[in-house]
Design an enzyme around this catalytic site. Structure first.
Site, PDB file in Angstrom:
ATOM      1  N   HIS A 264      94.570  36.427  27.115  1.00 53.61           N
ATOM      2  CA  HIS A 264      95.634  37.352  27.520  1.00 53.61           C
ATOM      3  C   HIS A 264      96.224  38.093  26.326  1.00 53.61           C
ATOM      4  O   HIS A 264      96.951  39.074  26.497  1.00 53.61           O
ATOM      5  CB  HIS A 264      96.713  36.637  28.343  1.00 53.61           C
ATOM      6  CG  HIS A 264      97.709  35.850  27.562  1.00 53.61           C
ATOM      7  ND1 HIS A 264      97.612  34.485  27.382  1.00 53.61           N
ATOM      8  CD2 HIS A 264      98.842  36.215  26.915  1.00 53.61           C
ATOM      9  CE1 HIS A 264      98.633  34.050  26.680  1.00 53.61           C
ATOM     10  NE2 HIS A 264      99.401  35.090  26.377  1.00 53.61           N
TER      11      HIS A 264
ATOM     12  N   ASP B  80      92.120  29.834  28.614  1.00 52.12           N
ATOM     13  CA  ASP B  80      92.660  31.030  27.953  1.00 52.12           C
ATOM     14  C   ASP B  80      92.329  31.014  26.458  1.00 52.12           C
ATOM     15  O   ASP B  80      93.202  30.856  25.607  1.00 52.12           O
ATOM     16  CB  ASP B  80      94.175  31.076  28.178  1.00 52.12           C
ATOM     17  CG  ASP B  80      94.760  32.457  27.943  1.00 52.12           C
ATOM     18  OD1 ASP B  80      94.016  33.362  27.526  1.00 52.12           O
ATOM     19  OD2 ASP B  80      95.975  32.624  28.171  1.00 52.12           O
TER      20      ASP B  80
ATOM     21  N   SER C 270     102.031  32.780  21.886  1.00 49.89           N
ATOM     22  CA  SER C 270     100.700  32.725  22.491  1.00 49.89           C
ATOM     23  C   SER C 270      99.628  32.821  21.413  1.00 49.89           C
ATOM     24  O   SER C 270      99.685  33.687  20.543  1.00 49.89           O
ATOM     25  CB  SER C 270     100.522  33.878  23.480  1.00 49.89           C
ATOM     26  OG  SER C 270     101.323  33.702  24.613  1.00 49.89           O
TER      27      SER C 270
END
Length: 240
Positions: A75, A113, A193
């Protein structure tokens, strides 16, 4: 943690990238959340290990896993393309390990992810040890494993632009490890992230990707735990 609990937990969380703008600003030095034992510390020197293994995107974090190769989240990488730039372990206005161009992006084929990014070896802007990426960074090594109760640290760039690319380290206990999922109680925010999740020996156990929306003592953070399959994928995509 059973699968139903994991699914319910994941449904209640939000992906924290700086694009969302969700989260609160970190304190200058140390922040503690009583029951969750969440500690956040400002890193003063990014030119020593383990901090030399961390890189910054405009809106997130990544870390070095091999020659010319870094890891981040899918992402995160979806917002970047070949030719875009990353910065090795910046320390606000006190310098960095160089600025490098992305040359290849490889996403993990599974649901996890995880995304591998290869960069050009020669810097656009040199670091303290010259123009070579590998001279200015330190790749992380893998931990043998992780289990509930062990302490971990998450190192990254929360709200990177707002915080002027200051690196922060957050620590807390592992809550559970199941399959490719690791849950921990460490304070993370938008921009974390892609941060490495490390054990007390600064060895990789996973990669951070999300946190609960709620901001209370029971707030958890979530990472991809490095299974043998994920480690194999990473190894196969290290720049040659």
């Amino acid at each position: 943690m059973n699968k139903n609990v994991v699914i319910k937990s994941l449904a209640a969380l939000t992906i924290l990238t700086s694009v969302t703008g969700i989260g609160i600003t970190l304190v200058e030095e140390v922040q503690q959340t009583a029951k969750a034992e969440n500690n956040v510390t400002k890193v003063k020197d990014t030119n020593i290990f383990p901090y030399t293994g961390v890189v910054a995107f405009k809106s997130a974090t990544g870390f070095v896993v091999g020659k010319n190769t870094i890891l981040t989240n899918k992402h995160v990488s979806k917002n970047y393309k070949v030719g875009d730039r990353i910065t090795a372990h910046p320390n606000s206005d006190k310098g960095n390990g160089g600025i490098y161009s992305i040359k290849k992006i490889i996403n993990y084929p599974g649901k996890e992810d995880v995304s591998v990014i290869q960069v050009e070896e020669r810097a656009i802007e040199r670091g303290p040890k010259g123009f070579n990426f590998n001279d200015n960074v330190t790749p992380f090594k893998y931990a043998a494993g992780a289990k509930a109760g062990e302490r971990i640290k998450v190192i990254g760039y929360p709200h990177p632009y707002k915080n002027k690319y200051v690196l922060y380290e957050s620590t807390g206990p592992v809550m559970s490890v199941e399959g490719s999922s690791i849950v921990y109680s460490a304070h993370t925010e938008s921009g974390n992230s892609g941060s490495p999740v490390l054990n007390s020996n600064n060895e990789l156990v996973g990669i951070h990707f999300a946190s609960d929306v709620k901001n209370d003592d029971n707030r958890n953070a979530y990472g991809v735990y490095f299974t043998p399959e994920i480690k194999k994928f990473i190894a196969e995509n290290i720049d040659k």
